[in-house]
Design a protein around this motif. Structure first.
Motif, PDB file in Angstrom:
ATOM      1  N   PHE A 165      47.942  33.934  33.142  1.00 33.48           N
ATOM      2  CA  PHE A 165      49.159  34.011  32.091  1.00 33.48           C
ATOM      3  C   PHE A 165      50.091  35.332  32.011  1.00 33.48           C
ATOM      4  CE2 PHE A 165      47.252  30.187  30.427  1.00 33.48           C
ATOM      5  CZ  PHE A 165      47.884  29.153  30.802  1.00 33.48           C
ATOM      6  N   GLY A 166      49.108  36.220  32.596  1.00 36.27           N
ATOM      7  CA  GLY A 166      49.824  37.663  32.744  1.00 36.27           C
ATOM      8  C   GLY A 166      50.318  37.980  33.958  1.00 36.27           C
ATOM      9  N   LYS A 167      50.283  36.684  34.967  1.00 32.90           N
ATOM     10  CA  LYS A 167      50.754  36.762  36.316  1.00 32.90           C
ATOM     11  C   LYS A 167      49.916  37.910  37.073  1.00 32.90           C
ATOM     12  CE  LYS A 167      55.100  34.346  35.615  1.00 32.90           C
ATOM     13  NZ  LYS A 167      54.419  33.189  35.175  1.00 32.90           N
TER      14      LYS A 167
ATOM     15  N   GLU B 243      49.776  48.032  44.940  1.00 30.85           N
ATOM     16  CA  GLU B 243      49.862  47.115  43.765  1.00 30.85           C
ATOM     17  C   GLU B 243      48.967  45.909  43.894  1.00 30.85           C
ATOM     18  OE1 GLU B 243      53.069  43.761  42.122  1.00 30.85           O
ATOM     19  OE2 GLU B 243      53.905  45.826  42.855  1.00 30.85           O
ATOM     20  N   ALA B 244      48.688  45.504  45.191  1.00 29.25           N
ATOM     21  CA  ALA B 244      47.752  44.505  45.345  1.00 29.25           C
ATOM     22  C   ALA B 244      46.326  44.983  45.202  1.00 29.25           C
ATOM     23  CB  ALA B 244      47.939  43.884  46.853  1.00 29.25           C
ATOM     24  N   GLY B 245      45.884  46.078  45.519  1.00 30.60           N
ATOM     25  CA  GLY B 245      44.819  46.734  45.450  1.00 30.60           C
ATOM     26  C   GLY B 245      44.305  46.837  44.017  1.00 30.60           C
ATOM     27  N   LEU B 246      45.335  47.388  43.095  1.00 28.20           N
ATOM     28  CA  LEU B 246      45.260  47.672  41.851  1.00 28.20           C
ATOM     29  C   LEU B 246      45.090  46.401  40.898  1.00 28.20           C
ATOM     30  CD1 LEU B 246      47.545  50.581  40.854  1.00 28.20           C
ATOM     31  CD2 LEU B 246      44.978  50.544  41.336  1.00 28.20           C
ATOM     32  N   VAL B 247      45.897  45.295  41.569  1.00 33.17           N
ATOM     33  CA  VAL B 247      45.592  43.985  40.757  1.00 33.17           C
ATOM     34  C   VAL B 247      44.053  43.423  41.008  1.00 33.17           C
ATOM     35  CG1 VAL B 247      46.394  41.393  40.908  1.00 33.17           C
ATOM     36  CG2 VAL B 247      47.963  43.489  40.618  1.00 33.17           C
ATOM     37  N   SER B 248      43.713  43.550  42.274  1.00 36.63           N
ATOM     38  CA  SER B 248      42.287  43.234  42.748  1.00 36.63           C
ATOM     39  C   SER B 248      41.395  43.800  41.765  1.00 36.63           C
ATOM     40  CB  SER B 248      42.058  43.378  44.007  1.00 36.63           C
ATOM     41  OG  SER B 248      42.878  42.663  44.743  1.00 36.63           O
TER      42      SER B 248
ATOM     43  N   ALA C 193      38.825  35.147  30.498  1.00 37.05           N
ATOM     44  CA  ALA C 193      39.435  36.346  31.026  1.00 37.05           C
ATOM     45  C   ALA C 193      40.437  36.078  32.357  1.00 37.05           C
ATOM     46  CB  ALA C 193      38.285  37.141  31.924  1.00 37.05           C
ATOM     47  N   PHE C 194      40.133  34.998  33.158  1.00 34.26           N
ATOM     48  CA  PHE C 194      40.837  34.279  34.066  1.00 34.26           C
ATOM     49  C   PHE C 194      42.143  33.832  33.471  1.00 34.26           C
ATOM     50  CE2 PHE C 194      42.824  30.916  36.280  1.00 34.26           C
ATOM     51  CZ  PHE C 194      43.163  31.323  37.400  1.00 34.26           C
ATOM     52  N   LEU C 195      42.279  33.233  32.509  1.00 37.48           N
ATOM     53  CA  LEU C 195      43.294  32.560  31.883  1.00 37.48           C
ATOM     54  C   LEU C 195      44.407  33.750  31.566  1.00 37.48           C
ATOM     55  CD1 LEU C 195      42.034  29.476  29.851  1.00 37.48           C
ATOM     56  CD2 LEU C 195      43.561  29.419  32.051  1.00 37.48           C
ATOM     57  N   ALA C 196      43.813  34.754  30.746  1.00 35.00           N
ATOM     58  CA  ALA C 196      44.635  35.946  30.548  1.00 35.00           C
ATOM     59  C   ALA C 196      45.465  36.516  31.531  1.00 35.00           C
ATOM     60  CB  ALA C 196      43.565  36.833  29.798  1.00 35.00           C
ATOM     61  N   LEU C 197      44.515  36.552  32.774  1.00 35.07           N
ATOM     62  CA  LEU C 197      45.203  37.103  33.905  1.00 35.07           C
ATOM     63  C   LEU C 197      46.270  36.244  34.576  1.00 35.07           C
ATOM     64  CD1 LEU C 197      41.920  38.461  35.521  1.00 35.07           C
ATOM     65  CD2 LEU C 197      43.692  39.931  34.695  1.00 35.07           C
TER      66      LEU C 197
END
Length: 187
Positions: free
Chosen positions: A118-120, A69-74, A112-116
């Motif tokens: 707010f998408g947690k 999960e952490a890898g995919l989020v990165s 893009a950061f804000l979208a990420l």
């Protein structure tokens, strides 16, 4: 005339160009035509960096433990930075703040950061969130600067000046972000 499509009218008008024929345009369609080239050229770098982040995301205080999960989020965060710099920045170029492409790219990266965020998906820890806040706009800014050579309103001297200022800032932000991200893995 600036465009070849205006040549027949230009010749019919006894080789007199109207003001409209002399106007250079850089429309959304013109900007989007060069996006695939940038995306293809940068894909191998994205894959290598994504693989490194994916593998590094398993680091923790207790050693190394692979976390899908952490890898995919990165990887998702890196892909968002990539898309912000190669697609969103060029597409929204006239509407993003600032004159320099680096600033416009940073603004696209911030979106893009804000979208990420707010998408947690920007991290669980303050250090990780700050890391992505630094890395995503820095990467996006760097990638958007690649479009200066394809635009109709940049000059070589202006591009060189922008790069002398922007690249050290981008590298510094990305490096500090990387240190924060790795540090955040241990909390």
């Amino acid at each position: 005339p600036v465009r070849a499509s205006d040549l027949p009218l230009f010749l019919e008008a006894d080789m007199k160009a109207s003001p409209d024929m002399r106007r250079v345009r850089f429309t959304l369609f013109d900007r989007l035509k060069i996006v695939p080239v940038e995306m293809v050229l940068g894909t191998r770098y994205l894959l290598v960096i994504s693989a490194a982040f994916f593998l590094l995301s398993g680091l923790s205080r207790s050693g190394y433990s692979f976390h899908w999960e952490a890898g995919l989020v990165s990887v998702l965060n890196l892909v968002m930075a990539y898309l912000a710099g190669t697609l969103i920045g060029p597409a929204l170029l006239p509407w993003l703040p600032g004159r320099s492409f680096s600033l416009k790219g940073a603004a696209a990266g911030l979106l893009a950061f804000l979208a990420l965020f707010f998408g947690k998906l920007a991290g669980d820890h303050f250090l990780q969130i700050m890391a992505w806040l630094l890395m995503i706009p820095a990467l996006s800014s760097f990638l958007t600067m690649n479009f200066t050579g394809a635009s109709t309103y940049t000059s070589l001297s202006g591009v060189k000046k922008e790069m002398r200022i922007a690249v050290p800032i981008q590298v510094s932000a990305a490096a500090v972000g990387l240190v924060l991200w790795i540090s955040g893995l241990f909390f």
